[in-house]
Scaffold this active site. Structure first.
Site, PDB file in Angstrom:
ATOM      1  CE  LYS A 127       5.052   2.359   9.860  1.00 27.46           C
ATOM      2  NZ  LYS A 127       4.954   3.983  10.247  1.00 27.46           N
ATOM      3  CG  ASP A 178       4.406  11.058  12.381  1.00 21.66           C
ATOM      4  OD1 ASP A 178       4.654  12.064  11.710  1.00 21.66           O
ATOM      5  OD2 ASP A 178       4.668   9.693  11.906  1.00 21.66           O
ATOM      6  CG  LEU A 190      -2.044  -1.032   1.399  1.00 19.23           C
ATOM      7  CD1 LEU A 190      -2.533  -1.095   2.459  1.00 19.23           C
ATOM      8  CD2 LEU A 190      -2.958  -1.222   0.065  1.00 19.23           C
ATOM      9  N   GLY A 191       2.060   1.335   0.485  1.00 19.70           N
ATOM     10  CA  GLY A 191       2.902   2.195   0.543  1.00 19.70           C
ATOM     11  C   GLY A 191       4.115   1.997   1.785  1.00 19.70           C
ATOM     12  N   GLY A 237       7.988   4.056   3.502  1.00 21.38           N
ATOM     13  CA  GLY A 237       9.105   4.729   3.299  1.00 21.38           C
ATOM     14  C   GLY A 237       9.999   4.503   4.433  1.00 21.38           C
ATOM     15  N   GLY A 244      10.041   4.786   7.169  1.00 20.55           N
ATOM     16  CA  GLY A 244       9.459   4.250   8.776  1.00 20.55           C
ATOM     17  C   GLY A 244       8.936   2.976   8.438  1.00 20.55           C
ATOM     18  N   GLY A 245       8.905   2.218   7.303  1.00 19.45           N
ATOM     19  CA  GLY A 245       8.739   0.898   7.105  1.00 19.45           C
ATOM     20  C   GLY A 245       7.511   0.950   6.080  1.00 19.45           C
TER      21      GLY A 245
END
Length: 457
Positions: free
Chosen positions: A209, A297, A186-187, A189, A191-192
């Site tokens: 995640k 965040d 799904l996406g 970066g 951060g994981g």
């Protein structure tokens, strides 16, 4: 006083309570007994009790006594709490004549909808496991009244018992990676990575995640312990949390799947749509702050939407251990940090307000407010601290929206809007109509456009 909707918590003698959203001036004592009868179907209940400010039990047997209960309840709340919807549940105790062998042991949800010829209010009762209950002072999120979908099949019928879909109170035995079948990226970066995954034992589709962390066993336990706080967040504007576990120095955080994804791919978002999204974002922040949780965040990629028009906060840094563990590589979020956080100073809810302002600016315009060179992140942070704060264009946006964002993005924390200010701000009040159909329609159309663009590119 015009009494807003709030939650009545029906406390049973078993290991579960039931939450019931009510409009106090629209229900009768008889209707309250009908709902209790649905919760405790094999009992004889002719009255219920509540506790006054001295913790004395007061019995309710009539409409007049129930009105007095509501009056006493609202007298314990401050005007600010009522204005921003920070309303704790009112706990009532049914007076049971006959005890059944089993009381709603499957954790059923009751939806009671008014018929077109009835004045009965919209009522929702949901199962709350006793072990996940919040403190007595916990507020519920009531910025907007409950809305009934026009296509609801129960709208003209009698109260119906429905088996609920898996939510964050559902117990998933997620102990290791083989339980999960990863379907789609799904996406991700620094951060994981985030995946759409199938929990094979239950057939539940969820978002997972995965973050690689080289941490010792003790730190893993601390992270998991702190992530358990997600179980406290039972709100329609907070992403549902299922489980978190470690496997070979990788942490898996399993949450509700939102088919619309994150808001960062949708910008720019038209003001009438973004305004209604903002209402839900603020409801989520109100709810978290009431539990003494800072998101830490807030940014477009941490706000999710689905094709039903729901908007939910996700990925909040509740685990200080987790936040420290990924801080060395997790640079991207610094762009949304308030000046006091960048300077390493103490921070609180005003820092969240700054991040909200930056987020709304970006979602409205389709661009980040400051010049952002990913190769020189320190230059960006210096700009946030020293440069004049960007402003939305008066020619492109309404005066109320320009005012809201400008007063969120103030350099000094004390100059920013407070939670109470935002909740009653004209821009928020104007869009606080509960009309998520506007969001749903726009998201569905944008997803179709994005899909067509991918096919032709």
């Amino acid at each position: 006083m015009n009494q807003p909707p709030f939650t009545i918590r029906i406390r049973t003698e078993q290991e579960q309570d039931m939450d019931w959203m009510v409009q106090p001036n629209a229900i009768t004592f008889h209707q309250a007994l009908e709902v209790i009868a649905q919760v405790l179907p094999q009992t004889s209940v002719t009255a219920f009790e509540y506790e006054d400010e001295d913790n004395e039990r007061i019995t309710v047997r009539s409409d007049e006594e129930m009105a007095a209960m509501f009056q006493a309840y609202f007298e314990t709340l401050s005007e600010d709490d009522i204005q921003c919807g920070l309303l704790p549940p009112l706990i009532i105790y049914p007076r049971v004549g006959k005890t059944p062998q089993n009381r709603n042991k499957f954790g059923l949800k009751i939806d009671t909808h008014p018929s077109s010829k009835s004045s009965k209010p919209v009522q929702t009762v949901k199962h709350i496991p006793r072990q996940n209950q919040k403190p007595k002072t916990e507020p519920t999120e009531n910025l907007a009244p409950t809305q009934v979908p026009v296509n609801d099949p129960n709208i003209a019928g009698a109260p119906t018992i429905l088996i609920p879909q898996p939510q964050n109170q559902t117990e998933f035995h997620l102990q290791n990676e083989p339980d999960l079948k990863f379907l789609q990226v799904l996406g991700g970066g620094s951060g994981g990575q985030v995946y759409r995954a199938l929990h094979q034992p239950t057939g539940t589709v969820m978002a997972v995640k995965m973050v690689k962390l080289e941490v010792d066993q003790k730190t893993q336990e601390q992270i998991l312990s702190e992530l358990d706080i997600l179980n406290k967040c039972q709100s329609s504007v907070i992403i549902g949390f299922y489980k978190a576990f470690f496997n070979e120095n990788r942490i898996y955080i399993c949450t509700e799947f939102m088919d619309g994804g994150a808001l960062d791919k949708y910008a720019p978002i038209p003001e009438p749509v973004l305004g209604r999204m903002a209402v839900n974002i603020i409801k989520g922040l109100c709810y978290m702050w009431s539990l003494k949780i800072l998101h830490r965040d807030i940014k477009p990629s941490n706000i999710l939407v689905n094709t039903q028009g729901q908007v939910k906060l996700c990925d909040f840094g509740v685990s200080t251990q987790l936040e420290r563990s990924i801080a060395k590589t997790y640079i991207g979020s610094n762009a949304y940090m308030a000046p006091e956080r960048i300077k390493g100073e103490d921070y609180g809810t005003p820092a969240e307000i700054w991040s909200l302002g930056i987020t709304l600016f970006e979602l409205a315009t389709g661009r980040f407010p400051y010049k952002h060179n990913p190769e020189k992140p320190m230059g960006l942070l210096s700009s946030i601290i020293s440069e004049e704060t960007p402003q939305l264009s008066d020619d492109l946006f309404s005066p109320d929206f320009v005012n809201l964002v400008a007063h969120c993005m103030q350099q000094k924390p004390e100059d920013r809007l407070t939670l109470e200010d935002i909740s009653i701000h004209p821009f928020i009040q104007r869009h606080n109509d509960g009309n998520i159909a506007v969001i749903a329609s726009w998201v569905q159309n944008r997803l179709e456009e994005l899909s067509q663009n991918r096919m032709t590119s």
